[in-house]
Motif scaffolding. Sequence first.
Motif, mmCIF file in Angstrom:
data_model
loop_
_atom_site.group_PDB
_atom_site.id
_atom_site.type_symbol
_atom_site.label_atom_id
_atom_site.label_comp_id
_atom_site.label_asym_id
_atom_site.label_seq_id
_atom_site.Cartn_x
_atom_site.Cartn_y
_atom_site.Cartn_z
ATOM 1 N N SER A 256 -8.332 5.225 0.101
ATOM 2 C CA SER A 256 -8.526 6.273 1.105
ATOM 3 C C SER A 256 -9.975 6.697 1.214
ATOM 4 C CB SER A 256 -7.658 7.491 0.756
ATOM 5 O OG SER A 256 -6.300 7.141 0.750
ATOM 6 N N TRP A 257 -10.607 7.038 0.072
ATOM 7 C CA TRP A 257 -11.971 7.538 0.138
ATOM 8 C C TRP A 257 -12.947 6.449 0.565
ATOM 9 C CZ3 TRP A 257 -10.238 11.798 0.766
ATOM 10 C CH2 TRP A 257 -9.531 12.562 -0.146
ATOM 11 N N ARG A 258 -12.675 5.208 0.201
ATOM 12 C CA ARG A 258 -13.566 4.108 0.612
ATOM 13 C C ARG A 258 -13.478 3.858 2.125
ATOM 14 N NH1 ARG A 258 -15.118 0.321 -3.731
ATOM 15 N NH2 ARG A 258 -14.623 1.328 -5.701
ATOM 16 N N MET A 259 -12.250 3.922 2.660
ATOM 17 C CA MET A 259 -12.100 3.747 4.103
ATOM 18 C C MET A 259 -12.734 4.920 4.855
ATOM 19 S SD MET A 259 -8.242 2.208 4.406
ATOM 20 C CE MET A 259 -8.429 1.998 6.179
ATOM 21 N N ARG B 18 -0.866 8.382 -6.273
ATOM 22 C CA ARG B 18 -1.700 8.804 -5.155
ATOM 23 C C ARG B 18 -3.163 8.951 -5.553
ATOM 24 N NH1 ARG B 18 1.726 13.150 -1.502
ATOM 25 N NH2 ARG B 18 3.602 11.850 -1.266
ATOM 26 N N ALA B 19 -3.408 9.378 -6.782
ATOM 27 C CA ALA B 19 -4.797 9.590 -7.211
ATOM 28 C C ALA B 19 -5.593 8.288 -7.160
ATOM 29 C CB ALA B 19 -4.830 10.190 -8.607
ATOM 30 N N SER B 20 -5.056 7.219 -7.742
ATOM 31 C CA SER B 20 -5.776 5.942 -7.731
ATOM 32 C C SER B 20 -5.841 5.347 -6.330
ATOM 33 C CB SER B 20 -5.108 4.961 -8.700
ATOM 34 O OG SER B 20 -3.793 4.637 -8.266
ATOM 35 N N PHE B 21 -4.799 5.570 -5.517
ATOM 36 C CA PHE B 21 -4.826 5.061 -4.142
ATOM 37 C C PHE B 21 -5.957 5.718 -3.361
ATOM 38 C CE2 PHE B 21 -3.655 5.217 0.333
ATOM 39 C CZ PHE B 21 -3.288 3.899 0.577
ATOM 40 N N LEU C 274 0.821 -1.204 0.000
ATOM 41 C CA LEU C 274 0.000 0.000 0.000
ATOM 42 C C LEU C 274 0.860 1.262 0.000
ATOM 43 C CD1 LEU C 274 -2.827 -0.995 2.526
ATOM 44 C CD2 LEU C 274 -2.969 -0.874 0.033
ATOM 45 N N ALA C 275 1.973 1.233 0.735
ATOM 46 C CA ALA C 275 2.860 2.397 0.748
ATOM 47 C C ALA C 275 3.472 2.625 -0.632
ATOM 48 C CB ALA C 275 3.964 2.196 1.791
ATOM 49 N N GLY C 276 3.857 1.533 -1.308
ATOM 50 C CA GLY C 276 4.379 1.675 -2.668
ATOM 51 C C GLY C 276 3.330 2.195 -3.631
#
Length: 475
Positions: A104-107, A96-99, A88-90
């Motif tokens: 992020s937004w789902r959590m 960052r956009a897809s992460f 996840l850090a990688g």
Amino acid sequence: MFKRLPGDETRNLVSTTPDTAVVFRPAVVQTPAIITIVIFAWRCLAGLVRLLVVHPVAVSCVAAVVLLWRLFGWPAVLVAFVVLTSSLAGWFTADRASFRRWISWRMLAFWRRFWIYWRHWQPVMVVSGLGRHLKGRDYLPRLVRVECDSWADRVTVRMLSGQAVKDWSDRIEHLAHGFGSTSCRVAVERAGRLTLTFPRRDPLAVPIPAVPIPETASVGPVEIGMCEDGSPYRLKVHGTHVLIAGATGAGKGSYLWSTVRGLLPAMAAGLVELWALDPKRMELSYGRALFGPRYAAPPAECADLLEAAVKVMQERADRYAGLRRSHTPTVDDPFVLMLVDEVAFLTAYQSDKGLRQRITSALATLTTQGRAVGVGVMAALQDPRKEVMNIRNLFPDKIALRLDESEQVDMVLGDGARDRGAMADQISPDPARGAGIGYVRLEADPDPVRVRAAFVSDSDIRAMVAEFAGAGEGR
């Protein structure tokens, strides 16, 4: 007085004192244990299925941890945690956009659904009057889904049977404060379902610098600022008419000059002609050289320029009749955009009745017949009352900047716009915080969109004049 009793039990009761209450214990029907067990099991199964459908990622993570622990012990769980964290850090570092979109937004949505909305759902619904408490049972609208992005929560709700959209739009302030947000907007997703938008922050709080001049010639839509979700705001000017209403200092000039700025390459290519009416002699006069001979300030000259535009429109209509139904900008037939600053001075406050009638008649003709042949009107005014601007309904697209009264919002954007979240009367009067912020309601979409136009400074206008003055002349 006797209390209401089931069946015919009241016939067996006798009282000599009418005011004495009668105590009656109704019969209790024993429910078989098997029925209770079946109902309880069915509810548990339905809740489990609903949990799997609504939160598949969270359930999968918990199930995977339990399975690894049972099969391989805690070291396997620790190794899996380290590998997952490193992955996840990688991912976050690489994209960052897809992460944010997938993790992020789902959590965040999962957390806010539980902590903000589900936890307060019953009291907010009941107190606001959207829920009902009947005979000891609560009937509440259903919280279907919560989605998050960089600036807002979008809550999907299933209404109670018999409710209308107006029941919710009338209570947007109750909903906003009940769930800890500054505002709430209501949009219809489909029959029986609504989407409530609760902003968490304001991406438009900071003034936006002037949008770069486009490299290619185009008649639009023209990028003039930013929408509340962070996407570019593109204003359609070709094939429509635009009315901008706002109090003094609300930022009407930002929309006018940002539109001019976006059309400069097309003007230089001969695809656009900008005609300016500037009765105040303050706003558009600063870039007067861009308009050449198509600039007017005195009311008599404004009337002449409008009537000249009507002649252009009618000449094109004669040529297009029976051959075409829409306009395509060319050098021979460019798109003509009439920019009118403070149109109310010409239509309502003009002391010369003859000039006022000429101007009103020309504007009405252009707004009813002009867009099909490539003649558009973009008008700005301060007072949106009907007696001031009696042709405001002839503008398909409308923009409401900061207004003085709540009633004026519906005057500009149409009935129900403020109830849907267009709080134009609450925009800050501070120029740094509120100038250029407005709500847009397009002809094809009844839901208002909050936007902010870029600020075009005096130095930007001077640079535009130095580069493009006279560029479209002689074609």
